[in-house]
Design a protein around this motif. Structure first.
Motif, PDB file in Angstrom:
ATOM      1  N   ARG A 161      82.352-105.450 -24.751  1.00  0.00           N
ATOM      2  CA  ARG A 161      83.607-106.223 -23.877  1.00  0.00           C
ATOM      3  C   ARG A 161      84.389-106.166 -23.271  1.00  0.00           C
ATOM      4  O   ARG A 161      84.343-106.036 -21.641  1.00  0.00           O
ATOM      5  CB  ARG A 161      83.966-107.419 -24.583  1.00  0.00           C
ATOM      6  CG  ARG A 161      85.342-108.397 -24.215  1.00  0.00           C
ATOM      7  CD  ARG A 161      86.062-108.934 -25.001  1.00  0.00           C
ATOM      8  NE  ARG A 161      86.326-108.940 -26.190  1.00  0.00           N
ATOM      9  CZ  ARG A 161      86.346-108.859 -27.193  1.00  0.00           C
ATOM     10  NH1 ARG A 161      86.109-110.135 -27.966  1.00  0.00           N
ATOM     11  NH2 ARG A 161      87.529-108.560 -28.321  1.00  0.00           N
ATOM     12  N   ASN A 162      84.946-104.669 -23.044  1.00  0.00           N
ATOM     13  CA  ASN A 162      85.892-104.151 -22.550  1.00  0.00           C
ATOM     14  C   ASN A 162      85.386-102.913 -22.331  1.00  0.00           C
ATOM     15  O   ASN A 162      85.809-101.688 -21.304  1.00  0.00           O
ATOM     16  CB  ASN A 162      86.960-104.087 -23.235  1.00  0.00           C
ATOM     17  CG  ASN A 162      87.648-105.011 -23.603  1.00  0.00           C
ATOM     18  OD1 ASN A 162      87.817-105.686 -22.608  1.00  0.00           O
ATOM     19  ND2 ASN A 162      88.240-104.874 -24.835  1.00  0.00           N
ATOM     20  N   ALA A 163      84.415-102.360 -23.013  1.00  0.00           N
ATOM     21  CA  ALA A 163      83.358-101.501 -22.043  1.00  0.00           C
ATOM     22  C   ALA A 163      82.798-101.255 -20.910  1.00  0.00           C
ATOM     23  O   ALA A 163      82.012-101.851 -20.434  1.00  0.00           O
ATOM     24  CB  ALA A 163      82.306-100.749 -23.408  1.00  0.00           C
ATOM     25  N   LEU A 164      83.020-100.160 -19.862  1.00  0.00           N
ATOM     26  CA  LEU A 164      82.501 -99.881 -18.725  1.00  0.00           C
ATOM     27  C   LEU A 164      80.990 -99.646 -19.008  1.00  0.00           C
ATOM     28  O   LEU A 164      80.620 -98.492 -19.895  1.00  0.00           O
ATOM     29  CB  LEU A 164      83.097 -98.218 -17.189  1.00  0.00           C
ATOM     30  CG  LEU A 164      84.627 -99.252 -17.677  1.00  0.00           C
ATOM     31  CD1 LEU A 164      85.372 -97.657 -17.159  1.00  0.00           C
ATOM     32  CD2 LEU A 164      84.273 -99.971 -16.592  1.00  0.00           C
ATOM     33  N   ARG A 165      79.948-100.164 -18.075  1.00  0.00           N
ATOM     34  CA  ARG A 165      78.446 -99.878 -18.362  1.00  0.00           C
ATOM     35  C   ARG A 165      78.269 -98.702 -17.412  1.00  0.00           C
ATOM     36  O   ARG A 165      78.509 -99.144 -16.054  1.00  0.00           O
ATOM     37  CB  ARG A 165      77.575-100.644 -18.305  1.00  0.00           C
ATOM     38  CG  ARG A 165      76.230-100.675 -18.869  1.00  0.00           C
ATOM     39  CD  ARG A 165      75.675-101.581 -18.904  1.00  0.00           C
ATOM     40  NE  ARG A 165      74.029-101.987 -19.207  1.00  0.00           N
ATOM     41  CZ  ARG A 165      73.167-101.966 -17.646  1.00  0.00           C
ATOM     42  NH1 ARG A 165      73.943-103.053 -17.536  1.00  0.00           N
ATOM     43  NH2 ARG A 165      72.314-101.579 -18.093  1.00  0.00           N
ATOM     44  N   ASP A 196      78.778-100.783 -13.906  1.00  0.00           N
ATOM     45  CA  ASP A 196      79.889-100.723 -12.971  1.00  0.00           C
ATOM     46  C   ASP A 196      79.927 -99.796 -12.596  1.00  0.00           C
ATOM     47  O   ASP A 196      80.611 -99.659 -11.745  1.00  0.00           O
ATOM     48  CB  ASP A 196      81.379-100.794 -14.198  1.00  0.00           C
ATOM     49  CG  ASP A 196      81.328-101.892 -15.292  1.00  0.00           C
ATOM     50  OD1 ASP A 196      81.792-103.083 -14.709  1.00  0.00           O
ATOM     51  OD2 ASP A 196      81.261-101.486 -16.088  1.00  0.00           O
ATOM     52  N   GLY A 244      86.836 -94.299 -16.614  1.00  0.00           N
ATOM     53  CA  GLY A 244      88.214 -94.750 -17.944  1.00  0.00           C
ATOM     54  C   GLY A 244      88.206 -93.575 -18.082  1.00  0.00           C
ATOM     55  O   GLY A 244      89.198 -92.853 -17.523  1.00  0.00           O
ATOM     56  N   ARG A 261      78.512 -96.168 -22.079  1.00  0.00           N
ATOM     57  CA  ARG A 261      79.204 -97.184 -22.242  1.00  0.00           C
ATOM     58  C   ARG A 261      81.236 -96.184 -22.987  1.00  0.00           C
ATOM     59  O   ARG A 261      80.886 -95.386 -23.236  1.00  0.00           O
ATOM     60  CB  ARG A 261      79.346 -98.281 -23.762  1.00  0.00           C
ATOM     61  CG  ARG A 261      77.287 -99.226 -23.277  1.00  0.00           C
ATOM     62  CD  ARG A 261      78.178-100.582 -22.997  1.00  0.00           C
ATOM     63  NE  ARG A 261      77.010-101.174 -22.972  1.00  0.00           N
ATOM     64  CZ  ARG A 261      76.651-102.576 -22.641  1.00  0.00           C
ATOM     65  NH1 ARG A 261      77.921-102.700 -21.905  1.00  0.00           N
ATOM     66  NH2 ARG A 261      76.000-102.755 -22.264  1.00  0.00           N
ATOM     67  N   GLN A 305      85.159 -96.369 -23.033  1.00  0.00           N
ATOM     68  CA  GLN A 305      85.817 -97.462 -23.665  1.00  0.00           C
ATOM     69  C   GLN A 305      86.885 -96.633 -24.192  1.00  0.00           C
ATOM     70  O   GLN A 305      86.750 -96.308 -24.982  1.00  0.00           O
ATOM     71  CB  GLN A 305      85.579 -98.430 -24.726  1.00  0.00           C
ATOM     72  CG  GLN A 305      86.365 -99.101 -24.840  1.00  0.00           C
ATOM     73  CD  GLN A 305      86.210-100.461 -26.307  1.00  0.00           C
ATOM     74  OE1 GLN A 305      85.702-101.169 -26.784  1.00  0.00           O
ATOM     75  NE2 GLN A 305      87.115-101.577 -26.417  1.00  0.00           N
ATOM     76  N   GLY A 306      88.108 -96.852 -23.063  1.00  0.00           N
ATOM     77  CA  GLY A 306      89.225 -95.656 -23.181  1.00  0.00           C
ATOM     78  C   GLY A 306      88.545 -93.815 -23.367  1.00  0.00           C
ATOM     79  O   GLY A 306      88.048 -93.409 -21.766  1.00  0.00           O
TER      80      GLY A 306
END
Length: 159
Positions: A4-8, A31, A79, A143, A145-146
């Motif tokens: 949900r919050n991950a950049l692809r 993204d 990220g 992916r 995330q942070g």
């Protein structure tokens, strides 16, 4: 890591002038897109940059005038993760830890690979341009995330 919050980030390399519909579809919704070189034509860059912000490096076959503006290497931040991009991993010109990179993206071999070495994630998406030998047609994605990152490669179904 929740999607949900991950950049692809779509990873593509060695198109050699051919952007297959399957590759375009896989890159849709990313993204960012990273092209690891041997692009083959400026039209490929135009098509990919219409899908998402594009980071591309020059491959050993990108010798035409349009490719003169491309860097040999690139360091980007997605990220909380730094990604170093180079076409041919055998020409790696930095020590990834010292440079602050958590991921190294390359191309050139046409062989998909994901490897974790000394805490650095190495990703080669393989090739999705003209088929070479019996190698698969493939792409990859990471992916982010942070500061967490995961990667995969996917074999494209040839139509």
């Amino acid at each position: 890591m929740g999607a949900r919050n991950a950049l692809r980030v779509g990873i593509i390399s060695d198109t050699h002038g051919l952007l297959r519909p399957e590759a375009r579809a896989f890159a849709g919704g990313c993204d960012y897109i990273i092209h690891g070189g041997d692009i083959g034509s400026a039209a490929i860059l135009d098509e990919l940059s219409a899908l998402a912000p594009l980071i591309a490096v020059k491959g050993n076959n990108d010798r035409q005038a349009w490719a003169a503006r491309l860097p040999e290497t690139e360091m980007i931040r997605v990220g909380g993760v730094f990604i170093y991009v180079i076409h041919d991993i055998s020409q790696l010109d930095v020590e990834p830890h010292a440079a602050g990179a958590q991921v190294v993206v390359s191309g050139h071999s046409h062989k998909p690979l994901i490897a974790l070495r000394d805490g650095i994630l190495y990703v080669n998406p393989g090739s999705c341009g003209p088929r070479r030998f019996n190698l698969p047609l493939s792409m990859g994605e990471i992916r982010v995330q942070g500061t967490k990152v995961r990667a995969r490669t996917v074999e494209l179904v040839q139509q």
